[in-house]
Write a protein that holds these residues in place. Structure first.
Motif, short mmCIF file in Angstrom:
data_model
loop_
_atom_site.label_atom_id
_atom_site.label_comp_id
_atom_site.label_asym_id
_atom_site.label_seq_id
_atom_site.Cartn_x
_atom_site.Cartn_y
_atom_site.Cartn_z
N UNK A 217 30.72 -9.56 1.84
CA UNK A 217 32.19 -9.68 1.78
C UNK A 217 32.59 -10.98 1.11
N UNK A 218 33.80 -10.98 0.55
CA UNK A 218 34.35 -12.16 -0.12
C UNK A 218 35.66 -12.53 0.58
N UNK B 198 37.77 -9.14 0.66
CA UNK B 198 37.32 -7.99 -0.11
C UNK B 198 35.95 -7.58 0.42
N UNK B 199 35.86 -6.36 0.90
CA UNK B 199 34.59 -5.84 1.40
C UNK B 199 33.79 -5.37 0.18
N UNK B 200 32.74 -6.10 -0.14
CA UNK B 200 31.96 -5.84 -1.37
C UNK B 200 30.96 -4.71 -1.18
N UNK B 201 30.42 -4.61 0.03
CA UNK B 201 29.43 -3.58 0.32
C UNK B 201 29.43 -3.27 1.80
N UNK B 202 29.14 -2.02 2.15
CA UNK B 202 29.17 -1.60 3.56
C UNK B 202 27.93 -0.83 3.95
N UNK B 203 26.90 -0.86 3.09
CA UNK B 203 25.71 -0.06 3.35
C UNK B 203 24.65 -0.82 4.11
N UNK C 96 33.34 0.21 0.42
CA UNK C 96 33.20 -0.75 -0.66
C UNK C 96 34.52 -0.84 -1.43
N UNK C 97 34.97 -2.08 -1.64
CA UNK C 97 36.20 -2.31 -2.39
C UNK C 97 37.44 -2.42 -1.52
#
Length: 258
Positions: free
Chosen positions: A43-44, A9-14, A252-253
């Protein structure tokens, strides 16, 4: 037990200041497309009930609430000590009520984390603090959590040596300008690459989108997802269409399987 696919799971991409950037009125920062709203990169990874967190930035709490995370974390892997990658460590508290949570980082990062968070990483001064144990790792170290196999990689972030990680057959390399040649053999046989791609114009400490594409191609024909992007990368809906086949801007998500 049936071996499940690894889920990411991509939690953040910033990038370090996130997208939208405070006060910016550009088309990306004012976009209503949720894919243009980027929390700090993290990421998780999950497989067979084991959960590993990659970096723990200042948006960590929001990221966990957003995905409804209610399972224990088994480990946190830190790439480097910059605030946008470690600013949420104190928010790991709920994951340490039952047991101590191991954090893995290189020696330089461990030193900085102890200076910044002495109350929970050095002195352990009062009840309620996050129960964390810091472990030093270096390039080539192999770790295992449940069925998840991890290998530490070494890269450069400008002039700063940082870590990347191979988890199963996925390589995770954020904030990188170049991979150390000694780590290249550790990527043999990867099936997916998650890699930083800041923007299109050159930067001293990050790869551009074009450099990230070239790096990926140097590893072979590997599905590639870009992370750690700033608003200058452009609108997701427009830019995604311009990428070569097999390349994607993560958002994200985003959930991936490998």
């Amino acid at each position: 037990t049936v071996h499940e696919k690894m889920k990411i799971t991509i939690l953040g991409t910033g990038t370090s200041i996130g997208v939208p950037q405070i006060g910016c009125q550009c088309e990306v920062c004012t976009s209503k497309d949720p894919r243009d709203q980027r929390l700090r990169t993290s990421a998780l990874f999950e497989e067979n009930g084991t959960y590993i967190l990659l970096d723990c930035g200042p948006d960590f709490r929001q990221q966990m609430l957003r995905i409804g995370m209610n399972k224990p974390l088994d480990a946190v892997l830190i790439t480097h000590e910059h605030y946008d990658h470690v600013g949420g460590i104190d928010d790991l508290r709920p994951f340490t009520f039952e047991r101590s949570l191991p954090l893995y980082a290189d020696a330089y990062t461990c030193l900085h984390l102890k200076e910044r968070l002495p109350y929970c990483l050095v002195r352990r001064t009062y009840p309620g603090i996050p129960q964390l144990t810091l472990h030093e790792v270096e390039e080539g170290d192999r770790l295992q959590f449940g069925t998840l196999k991890v290998t530490a990689l070494r890269a450069l972030h400008g002039e700063l040596p940082i870590l990347g990680y191979r988890i199963g057959d996925v390589a995770y390399l954020t904030d990188m300008t170049e991979l150390m040649p000694s780590s290249r053999p550790l990527l043999e046989g990867i099936k997916m690459l998650i890699v930083g791609a800041l923007r299109h114009t050159p930067h001293k400490t990050h790869q551009t989108v074009e450099q990230a594409i070239a790096f990926s191609r140097s590893l072979g024909n590997v599905p590639t997802y870009f992370i750690h992007m700033c608003h200058q990368v452009g609108l997701h809906a427009v830019q995604e269409e311009l990428l070569p086949e097999g390349f994607h801007y993560a958002y994200d998500g985003l959930e991936l399987e490998c």
